[in-house]
Design an enzyme around this catalytic site. Structure first.
Site, PDB file in Angstrom:
ATOM      1  N   LYS A  16      -9.207  -0.162  -6.357  1.00 24.65           N
ATOM      2  CA  LYS A  16      -9.279   0.437  -5.033  1.00 24.65           C
ATOM      3  C   LYS A  16     -10.638   1.105  -4.848  1.00 24.65           C
ATOM      4  CE  LYS A  16      -7.761   2.110  -1.043  1.00 24.65           C
ATOM      5  NZ  LYS A  16      -6.629   2.962  -0.701  1.00 24.65           N
TER       6      LYS A  16
ATOM      7  N   HIS B  81       2.967  14.417   1.648  1.00 26.03           N
ATOM      8  CA  HIS B  81       2.373  15.732   1.357  1.00 26.03           C
ATOM      9  C   HIS B  81       3.445  16.764   1.657  1.00 26.03           C
ATOM     10  CE1 HIS B  81      -1.864  14.463   1.005  1.00 26.03           C
ATOM     11  NE2 HIS B  81      -1.608  13.609   1.977  1.00 26.03           N
TER      12      HIS B  81
ATOM     13  N   HIS C 296       0.873  -1.193   0.000  1.00 25.05           N
ATOM     14  CA  HIS C 296       0.000   0.000   0.000  1.00 25.05           C
ATOM     15  C   HIS C 296       0.901   1.230   0.000  1.00 25.05           C
ATOM     16  CE1 HIS C 296      -3.874   2.108   1.494  1.00 25.05           C
ATOM     17  NE2 HIS C 296      -3.007   3.048   1.135  1.00 25.05           N
TER      18      HIS C 296
ATOM     19  N   ARG D 275       2.461   9.753  -5.612  1.00 19.82           N
ATOM     20  CA  ARG D 275       2.101  10.993  -6.322  1.00 19.82           C
ATOM     21  C   ARG D 275       2.721  11.001  -7.715  1.00 19.82           C
ATOM     22  NH1 ARG D 275      -1.283  10.827  -2.147  1.00 19.82           N
ATOM     23  NH2 ARG D 275      -0.461  11.672  -0.203  1.00 19.82           N
TER      24      ARG D 275
ATOM     25  N   ASP E 116       1.230   2.561   3.543  1.00 28.01           N
ATOM     26  CA  ASP E 116       0.384   3.738   3.325  1.00 28.01           C
ATOM     27  C   ASP E 116       1.225   5.015   3.407  1.00 28.01           C
ATOM     28  OD1 ASP E 116      -1.868   5.204   2.718  1.00 28.01           O
ATOM     29  OD2 ASP E 116      -2.640   5.212   4.776  1.00 28.01           O
TER      30      ASP E 116
ATOM     31  N   HIS F  89       1.565   5.377  -1.677  1.00 30.13           N
ATOM     32  CA  HIS F  89       1.245   6.558  -2.489  1.00 30.13           C
ATOM     33  C   HIS F  89       2.569   7.210  -2.884  1.00 30.13           C
ATOM     34  CE1 HIS F  89      -3.004   6.507  -1.110  1.00 30.13           C
ATOM     35  NE2 HIS F  89      -2.466   6.038  -0.002  1.00 30.13           N
TER      36      HIS F  89
ATOM     37  N   HIS G 268     -10.727   1.079   1.274  1.00 25.54           N
ATOM     38  CA  HIS G 268     -10.554   2.074   2.344  1.00 25.54           C
ATOM     39  C   HIS G 268     -11.802   1.960   3.215  1.00 25.54           C
ATOM     40  CE1 HIS G 268      -8.975   5.945   4.050  1.00 25.54           C
ATOM     41  NE2 HIS G 268     -10.190   5.861   4.589  1.00 25.54           N
TER      42      HIS G 268
ATOM     43  N   HIS H   9      -4.996  -0.676   5.570  1.00 27.06           N
ATOM     44  CA  HIS H   9      -4.599   0.034   6.793  1.00 27.06           C
ATOM     45  C   HIS H   9      -5.598  -0.159   7.939  1.00 27.06           C
ATOM     46  CE1 HIS H   9      -7.226   2.800   4.700  1.00 27.06           C
ATOM     47  NE2 HIS H   9      -6.274   3.331   3.972  1.00 27.06           N
TER      48      HIS H   9
HETATM   49  C1  NCD Z   1      -3.697   8.997   1.866  1.00 27.90           C
HETATM   50  C2  NCD Z   1      -3.167  10.004   0.879  1.00 27.90           C
HETATM   51  O1  NCD Z   1      -2.679  11.057   1.295  1.00 27.90           O
HETATM   52  O2  NCD Z   1      -3.200   9.740  -0.331  1.00 27.90           O
HETATM   53  N1  NCD Z   1      -3.815   9.620   3.155  1.00 27.90           N
HETATM   54  C3  NCD Z   1      -3.842   8.999   4.364  1.00 27.90           C
HETATM   55  O3  NCD Z   1      -4.039   9.685   5.362  1.00 27.90           O
HETATM   56  N2  NCD Z   1      -3.653   7.714   4.470  1.00 27.90           N
HETATM   57  C4  NCD Z   1      -4.982   8.422   1.386  1.00 27.90           C
HETATM   58  C5  NCD Z   1      -5.418   7.199   2.125  1.00 27.90           C
HETATM   59  O4  NCD Z   1      -4.829   6.146   1.986  1.00 27.90           O
HETATM   60  O5  NCD Z   1      -6.403   7.294   2.865  1.00 27.90           O
HETATM   61 ZN    ZN Z   2      -3.435   4.994   1.429  1.00 31.64          ZN
END
Ligand code: NCD
Ligand code: ZN
Length: 343
Positions: free
Chosen positions: A99, A251, A13, A17, A247, A15, A136, A174
């Site tokens: 997803k 940011h 899992h 970007r 996860d 992210h 989710h 998660h």
């Molecule tokens: C994730 C994201 O920023 O893309 N944020 C998070 O708090 N986990 C999205 C997600 O998996 O819920």
């Molecule tokens: Zn996530």
């Protein structure tokens, strides 16, 4: 123990970007993990095989040449997803799952599903083509307490999905609560879960310890201590239904340290090291390899990796931020010490 060598792990899992943030974060994942499930919540969301393949190319371009890394792509399920696209995804060697984001549940989830029952025909197609559904698991009802949203999702939505589609493989992403752990344990063999480092390390006090600490704000939100203990017990249990999914959700620090900060913890800089620390504290380092490297590929029906990674018992200090040229991302454990390091 001074050194720990395990089969090269995967992150189920993640992210990453796109653009400059992708270039900043992907080397950290690629140096420790052979593969990662890439979440599709870009803007615009990755809803088609064509978009997923283009995104995969962008990721591969950003991976340092010295490492071998395979991004496992996912598609974002929406009310407009077609059965033809599900069939196409199932036939693609690079797309591994869909997803499901309830609309409004988390970062970039506005194109998520508002009425889950309305996409049951799509779940039937996923079941038919044997495509895993990654969930989710939180309701989005503003009247539902944020700390109860996972439990209520299980009671009011997930239980129905599981009984309506007994052959559908699902990952409850998660997991954060005792109830989610119990649900996954007692569900059939098609149901698994990922567990993040932050939910294993912290309880909800960390978000408000002496002040408001935005870098611990993620969704689902970190819960009470007894939930954390249930997650630890699941992770070290040797039950193949629970496997590693960071996860990691980068940011810009400026978008978290603000009046309405984004949800997500960046953990890719030290993912395996964080899990090693957690398993060591639980006296279960011998259980780390299967959690990190075996149960995930077994669930996804992919081969286990052949290479290895070695962790050394060395104390090091996590940088305060990662990134350059206008990119600044605050990592989990910023400025703190970790006791394991990847060689
Ligand atoms: C994730 C994201 O920023 O893309 N944020 C998070 O708090 N986990 C999205 C997600 O998996 O819920
Ligand atoms: Zn996530």
């Amino acid at each position: 123990m001074k050194k720990l060598t395990i089969t090269r792990p995967d992150d189920w899992h993640l992210h990453v970007r796109s653009g400059a943030i992708l270039k900043t974060v992907i080397p950290y994942t690629a140096r420790q993990f052979a593969r990662a499930i890439i979440m599709p919540n870009l803007k615009p969301a990755v809803t088609t095989v064509a978009h997923a393949l283009a995104y995969r190319e962008e990721i591969l371009q950003a991976v340092p040449e010295t490492v071998c890394f395979n991004p496992l792509m996912t598609l974002y399920l929406t009310a407009s997803t077609t059965i033809a696209e599900i069939k196409k995804a199932a036939a693609s060697e690079h797309v591994h799952a869909f997803k499901l984001y309830p609309a409004g549940a988390t970062t970039n989830s506005d194109s998520g599903v508002a009425d889950i029952k309305s996409v049951y025909p799509l779940f039937a197609a996923l079941e038919k083509y044997d495509m895993p559904l990654l969930i989710h698991g939180e309701v989005t009802d503003a009247n539902c307490d944020i700390f109860d949203r996972e439990r209520v999702f299980i009671d009011t939505i997930l239980t129905d999905i599981v009984s309506a589609f007994p052959e559908l493989r699902m990952v409850v992403e998660h997991v954060t609560t005792t109830e989610a752990v119990q649900f996954v344990q007692s569900a059939g063999s098609k149901i698994a879960a990922t567990i993040t480092p932050q939910h294993l390390m912290y309880n909800r006090n960390v978000i408000l310890a002496g002040g408001i600490r935005p870098h611990y704000y993620c969704l689902p939100i970190i819960k009470r201590e007894h939930h954390r203990l249930a997650l630890i017990a699941a992770a070290i249990s040797g039950n193949a239904k629970f496997f590693l999914g960071t996860d990691s959700a980068p940011h810009l620090s400026s978008l978290k340290e603000t009046a309405c900060g984004c949800a997500g913890c960046f953990s890719a800089h030290a993912a395996l090291e964080l899990y090693a620390e957690i398993f060591e504290q639980a006296n279960a380092l011998d259980k780390l390899e299967a959690f990190a490297s075996f149960y995930g590929p077994d669930f996804y029906r992919l081969p286990r990796n052949s290479g290895a990674v070695t962790l050394e018992k060395i104390t090091w200090k996590v940088p305060a931020v990662y990134g350059e040229n206008g990119i600044a991302i605050t990592p989990l454990k910023a400025g703190e010490k970790l006791s394991w390091k990847i060689q």
